[in-house]
Design a protein around this motif. Structure first.
Motif, PDB file in Angstrom:
ATOM      1  N   VAL A  25       0.624  -1.135  -0.073  1.00  0.00           N
ATOM      2  CA  VAL A  25       0.162  -0.202   0.078  1.00  0.00           C
ATOM      3  C   VAL A  25       0.771   1.505   0.050  1.00  0.00           C
ATOM      4  CG1 VAL A  25      -1.933   1.394   1.359  1.00  0.00           C
ATOM      5  CG2 VAL A  25      -2.105  -1.054   1.174  1.00  0.00           C
ATOM      6  N   PHE A  26       1.851   1.176   0.830  1.00  0.00           N
ATOM      7  CA  PHE A  26       2.588   2.375   0.804  1.00  0.00           C
ATOM      8  C   PHE A  26       3.360   2.511  -0.345  1.00  0.00           C
ATOM      9  CE2 PHE A  26       7.385   3.534   1.474  1.00  0.00           C
ATOM     10  CZ  PHE A  26       7.088   4.897   1.772  1.00  0.00           C
TER      11      PHE A  26
ATOM     12  N   ILE B 263       2.268   1.930  -3.325  1.00  0.00           N
ATOM     13  CA  ILE B 263       1.253   2.475  -4.258  1.00  0.00           C
ATOM     14  C   ILE B 263       1.290   3.929  -4.214  1.00  0.00           C
ATOM     15  CG2 ILE B 263      -1.357   2.353  -4.736  1.00  0.00           C
ATOM     16  CD1 ILE B 263      -1.117  -0.696  -4.368  1.00  0.00           C
ATOM     17  N   VAL B 264       1.014   4.431  -2.852  1.00  0.00           N
ATOM     18  CA  VAL B 264       0.730   5.679  -2.555  1.00  0.00           C
ATOM     19  C   VAL B 264       2.029   6.591  -2.873  1.00  0.00           C
ATOM     20  CG1 VAL B 264       0.546   7.364  -0.475  1.00  0.00           C
ATOM     21  CG2 VAL B 264      -0.716   5.356  -0.535  1.00  0.00           C
ATOM     22  N   ILE B 265       3.172   5.937  -2.959  1.00  0.00           N
ATOM     23  CA  ILE B 265       4.432   6.855  -3.415  1.00  0.00           C
ATOM     24  C   ILE B 265       4.477   6.878  -4.832  1.00  0.00           C
ATOM     25  CG2 ILE B 265       5.875   6.985  -1.200  1.00  0.00           C
ATOM     26  CD1 ILE B 265       7.633   4.809  -2.259  1.00  0.00           C
TER      27      ILE B 265
ATOM     28  N   ALA C 274       1.955   6.648  -6.731  1.00  0.00           N
ATOM     29  CA  ALA C 274       0.564   7.788  -6.971  1.00  0.00           C
ATOM     30  C   ALA C 274       1.146   9.234  -6.811  1.00  0.00           C
ATOM     31  CB  ALA C 274      -0.557   7.474  -6.081  1.00  0.00           C
ATOM     32  N   GLY C 275       1.982   9.564  -6.124  1.00  0.00           N
ATOM     33  CA  GLY C 275       2.682  10.771  -6.018  1.00  0.00           C
ATOM     34  C   GLY C 275       3.568  10.996  -7.421  1.00  0.00           C
TER      35      GLY C 275
END
Length: 175
Positions: free
Chosen positions: A46-47, A49-51, A53-54
């Motif tokens: 998940v982490f 994916i989030v970074i 996405a940035g």
């Protein structure tokens, strides 16, 4: 917050930042870095994916004028329609293969050894292609997405299918 966890998060952020805008696989580098740091598991995915996405948002921000222009002129500008059409065509091969083989890819290839092998194979292929291009001394045949034919867009999409293998760069495969 746990200091060791904070250091791992910072290192992963640096890895993402250094690899996202180069023709190398940021996902592959995150997999290897996470393995080396013992930073793995569902929460880490998940982490990641989030970074990532940035990084995608940064690309959208950089190209915002062009994207807004395409949306604004789509109905009356053939160039904007061709851009969208080529984008869709280039996107389809990876969607089809991803839907068909996504579970197998995740189960077998999102591991350090296949990623490292993809790095090596990709480097050898880039070396060979670059060497051949220097011998031919030919320039690019196409300068923009709008100049691409549907067949060109499809070929790019097929090349990007190799990036379903973690460790293979989408941009590197396309280039």
């Amino acid at each position: 917050m746990d200091t060791a966890l904070l250091i791992k998060v910072i290192i992963m952020g640096i890895v993402e930042g250094l690899t996202e805008f180069l023709p190398i696989s940021s996902t592959g580098h995150l997999i290897l870095a996470g393995s080396l740091l013992d930073f793995t598991g569902e929460k880490v995915k998940v982490f990641e994916i989030v970074i990532q996405a940035g990084a995608m948002l940064a690309v959208c921000w950089e190209y915002r004028e062009r994207l807004i222009n395409v949306l604004r002129t789509f109905t009356n500008d053939i160039s904007a329609r061709r851009f969208v059409f080529n984008l869709i065509i280039a996107f389809l091969p990876a969607v089809v293969l991803g839907l068909l083989f996504g579970k197998q890819i995740k189960a077998h290839l999102f591991k350090p050894v296949p990623v490292a092998l993809a790095f090596i194979v990709g480097a050898v292929i880039i070396y060979i292609v670059e060497r051949q291009n220097r011998q031919r001394e030919s320039g690019a045949r196409i300068d923009s997405v709008e100049e691409m034919s549907a067949l060109d867009a499809f070929k790019v999409g097929c090349a990007q299918c190799f990036a379903l293998i973690p460790g293979t760069s989408r941009s590197g495969a396309s280039i």
